[in-house]
Structure formats: structure tokens, C-alpha cells
Design a protein around this motif. Structure first.
Motif, mmCIF file in Angstrom:
data_model
loop_
_atom_site.group_PDB
_atom_site.id
_atom_site.type_symbol
_atom_site.label_atom_id
_atom_site.label_comp_id
_atom_site.label_asym_id
_atom_site.label_seq_id
_atom_site.Cartn_x
_atom_site.Cartn_y
_atom_site.Cartn_z
ATOM 1 N N VAL A 280 0.786 -1.389 -0.076
ATOM 2 C CA VAL A 280 -0.068 -0.042 0.077
ATOM 3 C C VAL A 280 0.886 1.410 0.099
ATOM 4 O O VAL A 280 2.019 1.219 0.552
ATOM 5 N N GLN A 281 0.315 2.209 -0.698
ATOM 6 C CA GLN A 281 0.917 3.520 -0.640
ATOM 7 C C GLN A 281 -0.233 4.698 -0.556
ATOM 8 O O GLN A 281 -1.258 4.349 -0.793
ATOM 9 N N THR A 282 0.371 5.965 -0.189
ATOM 10 C CA THR A 282 -0.501 7.162 -0.149
ATOM 11 C C THR A 282 -0.433 7.914 -1.348
ATOM 12 O O THR A 282 -1.568 8.922 -1.749
ATOM 13 N N TYR A 283 0.449 7.824 -2.294
ATOM 14 C CA TYR A 283 0.769 8.686 -3.426
ATOM 15 C C TYR A 283 1.978 8.164 -4.059
ATOM 16 O O TYR A 283 2.676 7.421 -3.841
ATOM 17 N N SER A 284 1.633 8.542 -5.656
ATOM 18 C CA SER A 284 2.655 8.095 -6.772
ATOM 19 C C SER A 284 3.023 9.273 -7.360
ATOM 20 O O SER A 284 1.856 9.872 -7.952
ATOM 21 N N PHE A 285 4.145 9.831 -7.847
ATOM 22 C CA PHE A 285 4.432 10.751 -8.670
ATOM 23 C C PHE A 285 3.952 10.469 -10.074
ATOM 24 O O PHE A 285 4.230 11.187 -11.177
ATOM 25 N N PHE A 286 3.599 9.032 -10.408
ATOM 26 C CA PHE A 286 3.346 8.518 -11.712
ATOM 27 C C PHE A 286 1.782 9.051 -12.039
ATOM 28 O O PHE A 286 1.284 8.480 -13.086
ATOM 29 N N GLY A 318 7.083 9.199 1.291
ATOM 30 C CA GLY A 318 7.580 10.182 2.342
ATOM 31 C C GLY A 318 7.638 11.486 1.934
ATOM 32 O O GLY A 318 7.439 12.435 2.742
ATOM 33 N N VAL A 319 7.982 11.729 0.781
ATOM 34 C CA VAL A 319 7.734 13.299 0.298
ATOM 35 C C VAL A 319 6.392 13.783 0.215
ATOM 36 O O VAL A 319 6.259 14.867 0.770
ATOM 37 N N ALA A 320 5.700 13.086 -0.353
ATOM 38 C CA ALA A 320 4.327 13.660 -0.387
ATOM 39 C C ALA A 320 3.501 13.776 1.018
ATOM 40 O O ALA A 320 3.010 14.907 1.148
ATOM 41 N N ILE A 358 -1.290 15.168 -2.100
ATOM 42 C CA ILE A 358 -2.089 13.945 -2.248
ATOM 43 C C ILE A 358 -3.618 14.327 -2.661
ATOM 44 O O ILE A 358 -4.155 13.340 -3.168
ATOM 45 N N LYS A 359 -4.316 15.158 -2.152
ATOM 46 C CA LYS A 359 -5.570 15.215 -2.345
ATOM 47 C C LYS A 359 -5.954 16.936 -1.901
ATOM 48 O O LYS A 359 -5.209 17.481 -1.490
ATOM 49 N N SER A 360 -7.258 17.015 -2.121
ATOM 50 C CA SER A 360 -7.897 18.369 -1.649
ATOM 51 C C SER A 360 -8.458 17.986 -0.440
ATOM 52 O O SER A 360 -9.181 17.086 -0.295
ATOM 53 N N TYR A 361 -7.753 18.799 0.732
ATOM 54 C CA TYR A 361 -8.401 18.349 2.104
ATOM 55 C C TYR A 361 -9.670 19.366 2.232
ATOM 56 O O TYR A 361 -9.327 20.668 2.001
ATOM 57 N N ALA A 372 -5.553 12.962 8.837
ATOM 58 C CA ALA A 372 -5.757 13.766 7.613
ATOM 59 C C ALA A 372 -6.198 12.693 6.261
ATOM 60 O O ALA A 372 -6.950 13.111 5.407
ATOM 61 N N LEU A 373 -5.794 11.623 6.336
ATOM 62 C CA LEU A 373 -6.032 10.748 5.279
ATOM 63 C C LEU A 373 -6.930 9.517 5.577
ATOM 64 O O LEU A 373 -6.982 9.132 6.879
ATOM 65 N N THR A 374 -7.655 8.984 4.568
ATOM 66 C CA THR A 374 -8.443 7.753 4.837
ATOM 67 C C THR A 374 -8.144 6.651 3.755
ATOM 68 O O THR A 374 -7.358 6.731 3.107
ATOM 69 N N ASP A 375 -8.716 5.650 3.996
ATOM 70 C CA ASP A 375 -8.473 4.572 3.051
ATOM 71 C C ASP A 375 -8.802 4.864 1.566
ATOM 72 O O ASP A 375 -8.219 4.308 0.739
ATOM 73 N N ALA A 376 -9.507 5.770 1.251
ATOM 74 C CA ALA A 376 -10.032 6.133 0.247
ATOM 75 C C ALA A 376 -8.819 6.832 -0.607
ATOM 76 O O ALA A 376 -8.848 6.941 -1.905
ATOM 77 N N ASP A 377 -7.776 7.051 0.037
ATOM 78 C CA ASP A 377 -6.568 7.780 -0.404
ATOM 79 C C ASP A 377 -5.524 6.857 -0.841
ATOM 80 O O ASP A 377 -4.357 7.175 -0.978
ATOM 81 N N TYR A 378 -5.461 5.430 -0.398
ATOM 82 C CA TYR A 378 -4.658 4.394 -0.678
ATOM 83 C C TYR A 378 -4.477 4.074 -2.343
ATOM 84 O O TYR A 378 -5.506 3.991 -2.541
ATOM 85 N N ILE A 379 -3.288 3.717 -2.588
ATOM 86 C CA ILE A 379 -2.915 3.169 -3.883
ATOM 87 C C ILE A 379 -2.209 2.026 -3.564
ATOM 88 O O ILE A 379 -1.675 1.884 -2.566
#
Length: 397
Positions: A280-286, A318-320, A358-361, A372-379
Motif C-alpha cells: 500500500v502507498q498514499t501517493y505516486s508521482f506517476f 515520504g515526500v508527499a 495527495i488530495k484536496s483536504y 487527515a487521510l483515509t483508506d480512500a486515499d490509498y493506492i
């Protein structure tokens, strides 16, 4: 009459207290606002610590270029906790009482973060988590709660792991292989709960130490129990040991993991079989182009020569996470309009809408929320050599 020795002791305590007060206020009386970072900057998780540093730095550069906060520039001060809770506590006390940081970032490792929570709480300094996922870090029972997180949360990740395993591998009898520490124990409970809710039996639950080099007995028992998917919770080196042991056994079983492998040199340590682990991750620059993504990517390439493209931002989470956490921390300071710890803490609840990386908060910390993040933000992602790349939501098993 006060005894001379007692008078000396009381005088020393007064001076020490005054010193702490001066330290806490130094950030407001100088030319900069100090923010602290405690993370692993050495050994196998150093890459993650560097990613967090880069995310914070890019955000700080951006804030400073826009005039800073309250008429002052931000200054980042780092300390290496070496993934050791005791060293994390020492670093936290130094950053809070000596350096006078207004915000404290840290907690790459859940045990370290949990050890720092009471230190930050007692001092009244907001502690922001850009990585560690242990549920109890933010759900810590303190009132007021000074801990905020922009990262994954174990109990949500556990549900996501079960959903991914069933959707992509038609899992019927998952087996658990977990690092024997508080993080592993927390996820064992969460995974068993999630599997129970999905109506799936647990083939077995095995634990191992970070220093173990022979995992044959644990994996052998899971194989004998007909586990059809392994659910892994471990940090970089131990995760690589699991993959190596599976190779030695010739057991081609899918591995669905928490994000531990993303924390460092997993691709190098696990070798060519690293890609068998999906995590699991929270963000990808791809991901898709957005104004914030393009702005951050351009800043990273300009500041760090090793970054040529999205695949070089590793680990991206880590960056995001750190970038968004710093921006949200800045908004809390703006809402407080002063550098008092309690006021800044209350400022987090006043944050409205923020279009982040990552998203619009939208009021991410309002109504008592501290995550601030939920499972809807996972990739989901995998290793391609040393690079982390997102994978389709339904890969072919």
C-alpha cells in the motif's frame, strides 16, 4: 530557614525551568520559526528519512519564498533516531527544550512515534506524523491531543490489505507473517478483525524478529496450513528476508504487504523477486498531472540532481506526506496567528480547504479528527528494480 543545599537545588530548578521557557520561546524571538524532524537518517531506512526531509524542505522553501509565516522564515532542524525509541525521546527533548521548535515532525517507526507522544504532549508542542501508521499514535487517549497525522493508519490499511487480497488473488485462507514488535502486534489484531469481517479464516499467524535470518520454520507452518496469500507486516530488511526465504523454499505464493518494504533499500535487498510483493502507498508521482504535483516535481528536480523523473522520487509517500503535512502545519500557525503551542494545536482544527499534493483536504482535522487521510486515499504499488511504481487495482495474479 531554607537549608543551603535545598536553596541551591531550588535555584537550579528555577534556572532550569527558565531555560526551558526561553528555549520554547526562542523560535518566536529570533529571525526564524524552527520546526524539528526526528526520523531514521541512517541504516536501512535512511532513504525514507531522506524522502521525508525532501518533502518538508520543498514545502518550507515554497512557504519562505512567499514571505514565510508571521513575518519570519521557517528553519528545519533534523535529528537521527536510528529507528530507536530511546534515541527518539532524547532527540525530541532536545528539539523542544533546547531548540524551541514550534512544530515537531517525526515517527518513521511506530515504536519511536509512540515513545515521543508523551514528550510532545507534556511540552504542549504539536507532533505531526508523516509516516508511522500505528493506530494508537493518534488514538492515544490524551486530552488535549497534540498529535496529528498525514499518513496511512494501521486499522484502515489492514482492511485495505484484505480487500486487495480477495479482489486480486481470490484469497480464501490468508496467512499472516508479522514482525514481532508493537507495530506487528497492532496489525495482527487489525488483520484478524478485517478477515473476520470478510468471513475468511486465518490459515496461521507467525511472528519473527528483525534479526532472524532463517524464516523457514514460520513460513513452513503457513505453507502446511494451505495459506494461499501471505499478509506481510515488516520493515525493509525483515521484509526482504521473507522474500529470500520464499525463494529458497520455492513457494510461489502472493504477498500482500503493509508499506514497510517501501521504507528503504528493499529492491536491492530482496533482489529480482522484490516485485512479487504488492504494498500500500498514499501517493505516486506517476499519477495524473495536477498543478501541485507539477509544481512539487519541478522543485524536486531543481533542488536534487538525482531526480530525473517520477521513478526517482522513492519512496514517494515520504515526500508527499511530509510536503502536505508541512503545508497543513503552516496553515495551523496562520490560523493561530501566534507561536504558542496550544494556539497552534487549536489552529489545526480551524484549517478549512487546502488543495494539497495527495488530495484536496476539507477541514481535515475538524470535529476531533487527527488523521487527515483515509483508506480512500490509498493506492497499491510494487518494486521495479529500485523504483516504486503503482500497479492497476486488479492485476493479473
Amino acid at each position: 530557614m531554607i537549608h543551603p543545599n535545598r536553596r541551591a537545588m531550588l535555584t537550579g530548578m528555577i534556572l532550569a525551568t527558565a531555560g526551558m521557557t526561553l528555549g520554547l520561546g526562542a523560535c518566536g524571538s529570533g529571525d526564524t520559526i524552527k520546526v524539528g524532524l526526528i526520523t531514521a537518517l541512517s541504516a536501512q531506512s535512511a532513504r525514507s528519512g531522506e524522502a521525508i526531509t525532501r518533502g518538508l524542505t520543498i514545502a518550507i522553501d515554497e512557504i519562505n519564498a512567499s514571505g514565510g509565516l508571521l513575518g519570519k522564515k521557517l528553519e528545519l532542524i533534523r535529528r537521527d533516531d536510528e529507528s530507536n525509541p530511546a534515541k527518539g525521546v532524547i532527540a525530541a527533548r532536545e528539539l523542544i527544550h533546547k531548540e524551541g521548535v514550534v512544530l515537531l515532525f517525526g515517527g518513521l517507526d511506530t515504536p519511536v512515534a509512540r515513545a515521543i507522544v508523551p514528550v510532545a504532549t507534556e511540552a504542549g508542542v504539536p507532533f505531526i506524523i508523516p509516516w508511522a501508521a500505528g493506530t494508537a499514535i493518534t488514538h492515544n487517549g490524551t486530552n488535549p491531543n497534540y498529535v496529528f497525522r498525514v499518513s496511512a493508519v494501521d486499522e484502515q490499511v489492514d482492511k485495505a490489505m484484505v480487500t486487495f487480497a480477495t479482489a486480486n488473488y481470490a484469497a480464501k485462507r490468508p496467512g499472516l507473517i508479522l514482525l514481532n514488535n508493537p507495530w506487528g502486534q497492532s496489525n495482527e489484531k487489525g488483520l484478524k478483525t478485517a478477515l473476520g469481517a470478510a468471513g475468511l479464516p486465518v490459515a496461521g499467524s507467525e511472528k519473527f524478529e528483525a534479526s532472524d535470518v532463517d524464516l523457514g520454520p514460520q513460513l513452513g507452518r503457513l505453507r502446511a496450513a494451505d495459506a494461499d496469500v501471505l499478509m506481510l507486516v515488516a520493515t525493509v530488511g525483515p521484509s526482504a528476508q521473507v522474500v529470500k526465504a520464499l525463494d529458497q523454499m520455492g513457494w510461489d505464493v502472493p504477498v500482500v504487504s503493509h508499506w514497510g518494504p517501501a521504507g528503504g533499500r528493499f529492491g536491492e535487498l530482496a533482489g529480482r523477486s522484490a516485485s512479487r510483493v504488492k504494498f500500500v502507498q498514499t501517493y505516486s508521482f506517476f499519477g495524473p498531472s495536477t498543478p501541485v504535483r507539477d509544481k512539487v516535481m519541478k522543485a524536486l528536480q531543481a533542488k536534487y540532481p538525482d531526480i530525473k523523473g517520477p521513478g526517482d522520487v522513492t519512496p514517494a509517500v515520504g515526500v508527499a506526506n511530509a510536503y502536505d503535512a508541512m503545508q497543513l502545519g503552516a496553515l495551523a500557525i496562520k490560523a493561530a496567528n501566534l507561536l504558542d503551542g496550544k494556539a497552534v494545536r487549536d489552529g489545526f482544527a480551524k484549517i478549512g480547504r487546502y488543495d494539497g499534493l495527495i488530495k484536496s483536504y476539507d477541514r481535515p482535522f475538524a470535529d476531533g479528527h487527527h488523521d487527515a487521510l483515509t483508506d480512500a486515499d490509498y493506492i497499491w504499488a510494487e518494486f521495479d528494480g529500485d523504483r516504486i511504481k503503482p500497479i492497476p487495482s486488479r492485476p493479473v495474479a
